[in-house]
Design an enzyme around this catalytic site. Sequence first.
Site, PDB file in Angstrom:
ATOM      1  CG  ASN A 185      -2.172   1.752   1.339  1.00 34.23           C
ATOM      2  OD1 ASN A 185      -2.970   1.293   0.395  1.00 34.23           O
ATOM      3  ND2 ASN A 185      -1.431   2.332   2.658  1.00 34.23           N
ATOM      4  CD  GLU A 186      -1.614   5.368   0.413  1.00 31.25           C
ATOM      5  OE1 GLU A 186      -1.531   5.506   1.368  1.00 31.25           O
ATOM      6  OE2 GLU A 186      -2.710   6.007   0.307  1.00 31.25           O
ATOM      7  CD  GLU A 262      -6.376   4.448   1.190  1.00 28.96           C
ATOM      8  OE1 GLU A 262      -5.348   3.790   1.414  1.00 28.96           O
ATOM      9  OE2 GLU A 262      -6.109   5.553   1.495  1.00 28.96           O
ATOM     10  NE  ARG A 384      -4.840  12.540   1.662  1.00 30.18           N
ATOM     11  CZ  ARG A 384      -4.977  11.019   1.713  1.00 30.18           C
ATOM     12  NH1 ARG A 384      -5.800  10.688   2.143  1.00 30.18           N
ATOM     13  NH2 ARG A 384      -5.483  11.232   3.333  1.00 30.18           N
TER      14      ARG A 384
END
Length: 671
Positions: A185-186, A262, A384
Amino acid sequence: MAIAAWGDRVSPAPVLLLLPLLVSSGSGADYVLDSRGGLGREFDGIGGLSGGGATSRLLVNYPEPYRTQILDYLFKPGFGASLHILKVEIGGDAQSTDGTEPSHMHYEDDENFFRGYEWWLMREAKKRNPSITLIGLPWAFPGWVGQGENWPYDFPDVTAYYVVSWIIGAKQYHDLDIDYVGIWNERSFDSKYIKLLRLTLDKAGLERVKIVACDNLWQPISYYTLRDSELHRVIDVIGAHYPGTFTATDALKTGKKLWASEDYSTFNDEVGGGCWARILNQNYVNGNMTSTIAWNLVASYYEELPFGRNGLMTAQEPWSGHYTVECPIWITAHTTQFTQPGWHYLQTVGHLEKGGSYVALTDGKGNLTIIIETMSHNHSACIRPPLPSFTVSPQNATFYVNGPFSQLSALQVWYSKLDFKRSNMTLFKQLAPLQLKKGAFSLELDTDEVYTLTTITTGQKGFYPDPPKSQPFPSHYKDDFDARNPPFSEAPNFADQSGVYEYFTNTFDPGEHVFTLRQVVTQRPITWVIDPEQTISIIGNYSWTNMTVTCDIYIETPETGGVFVAGRVDKGGSPARGAKGLFFWVFADGTYSVTIDLLRKVVLKKGLSGVRAREWHTLTLHIYGHLASGMLNGYPLWKDLNIEGPHNGWAAIGTKSFELAQFDNFSVDAS
Ligand SMILES: *[C@@H]1O[C@H](CO)[C@@H](O)[C@H](O)[C@H]1NC(C)=O
Ligand SMILES: *[C@@H]1O[C@H](CO)[C@@H](O)[C@H](O)[C@H]1NC(C)=O
Ligand SMILES: *[C@@H]1O[C@H](CO)[C@@H](O)[C@H](O)[C@H]1NC(C)=O
Ligand SMILES: *[C@@H]1O[C@H](CO)[C@@H](O)[C@H](O)[C@H]1NC(C)=O
Ligand SMILES: *[C@@H]1O[C@H](CO)[C@@H](O)[C@H](O)[C@H]1NC(C)=O
Ligand SMILES: *[C@@H]1O[C@H](CO)[C@@H](O)[C@H](O)[C@H]1NC(C)=O
Ligand SMILES: *[C@@H]1O[C@H](CO)[C@@H](O)[C@H](O)[C@H]1NC(C)=O
Ligand SMILES: *[C@@H]1O[C@H](CO)[C@@H](O)[C@H](O)[C@H]1NC(C)=O
């Protein structure tokens, strides 16, 4: 808000020629929905993400019937959010935003598919919706996977084996078919690892499990996917996070499915609902994305942890049973209850003339669902990325439903208006069906509205009586860890922020402490953020000022081991490393110390305690006003220490390092 159906209109192309009758009243723009020119992309569903991390921590310990009700609002088809997708964290024993989630393999020779709550959550989701799509994604990995390096790709075969074993265990122990798996993830991806993951899945007979890459930005994964044909072959979905409804040219060129794998992550009030309504439509309209997954599924973690209440609904009080069905649940229902994965978008989707957007989807068997949103800028900003300015104003819109849909005579109507003064909010209300004449209907649209117009007749606004009232965390709280509930390995209300605390049956040196809570992570994990060197599990109410914390402790590591109890702990989640409060430590070398920080940089007091490893001791910490004192086995060890540091915070237990240690008879009296 008003609806009018205008008849006597001939449908197809030269619509504008027929308009003068209406145009006189400033009747707004026309939109043609048609599938004759071919369909758009296949829709893959709307989802929620549990984990990343520990976002469902408090949910699992909710009393019935409230726990069932919350799960129904999330997953039950035709009831609430009716989610199509559940994505979960593959626990990696490390901090992943709001806590740590346990790994199924703490150690290389260890396998346990009953830890934590994600297995349980997946089973509950599947029970309600057998066709729900399941996705797993790691944030962190146990230390052994990297053989001591803080990196999962040095030994890609080990990492692939570790991830695939989670998928095999899901089937073997819970009969759960995982549909998609992600990379890291990320964080960085590694093409070699992605290919090896595919190979490892195939060798395990898991050809059906698809790969999402790489849960970060559109680039550089799209760039590499375009230029490496083997990588292109093994990746099924390009998943980007917080894309702001836009994609990248290279991502489109890959020809892959594009997902907002996400998104959302916004406080779940009306603005959160507005954000969600806008991106659910516009992720497709602007960015060709066919799935949007909300972080997070349900806000079930202490609200003062990072990103408090950034879930589709709120369930953060297992002690009272109180929960809140927030407006994002009903915004979700506008899409999920009237479409399914496998449906296709029509090509005729887009923006409305005076702001807002519309999408239309079909099952290819005659069903049509149209979703319209008119979210204003101020009322739909997500956390965001920054939202470029735009304006939305009231407008009239006429839709012409052509081609195979031209014979439709009526559409069901579901309506929401997010009212920011909260005086007149309407959420997911069924209105009278709209009669179409020759395939046309008009809507008088205001700002901040959502309409679903559909042939599907099964929509329902599910309802349970109000849950119990909100209550603060009990100010007198005890746990002797004897009420073990095997499927859920963590003790209620303890929220691990570093390390993993599990129920344990002490068979090697039980004395009277047979059932205990044990910290089990013995090696620093491959972390997702900069975890502390210590382990810590928090509990209670962040606004507690005065408290007495008592706990029986058992250090397992001779000489170098150590544990603490603490109060007024002011940080958890990703910044947990910087937590301050008042920490009372005892060490296996026979000393103690009092510090105001988890990292033990600021020592207020230290001395001898006589504590040894492999013996039970009782620690008591009193914090009142600006004074603190500590007791060992019921006798004062240090007294009336003038304290600095935070004024309030959680209670906590912890260990000096990644080491085994046990805890029993925890209690806190606080105010
Ligand atoms: C992306 O979406 C736009 C707008 O709906 C559409 O015109 C375009 O053809 C799509 N591109 C691809 C590659 O799907
Ligand atoms: C629409 O969907 C319903 C429910 O899935 C189905 O029974 C029906 O045959 C479909 N087609 C039409 C034209 O309504
Ligand atoms: C939008 O928000 C900004 C900043 O809070 C405010 O100045 C402006 O008046 C708001 N506009 C509307 C239309 O509410
Ligand atoms: C929409 O149409 C109605 C009825 O013709 C008219 O009264 C109204 O002014 C129109 N609204 C806008 C924003 O054009
Ligand atoms: C509240 O909304 C209804 C329609 O849902 C509308 O008829 C009514 O005028 C609104 N009231 C106020 C005070 O805005
Ligand atoms: C903490 O206590 C305060 C004051 O009693 C209360 O308002 C708040 O809801 C409590 N929070 C939790 C998480 O119990
Ligand atoms: C502590 O816990 C043990 C069992 O885990 C129990 O036998 C004992 O009575 C408890 N002691 C106190 C003071 O609660
Ligand atoms: C905490 O204790 C101090 C000293 O006993 C007292 O003055 C203060 O009012 C207490 N605060 C709370 C919130 O109970």
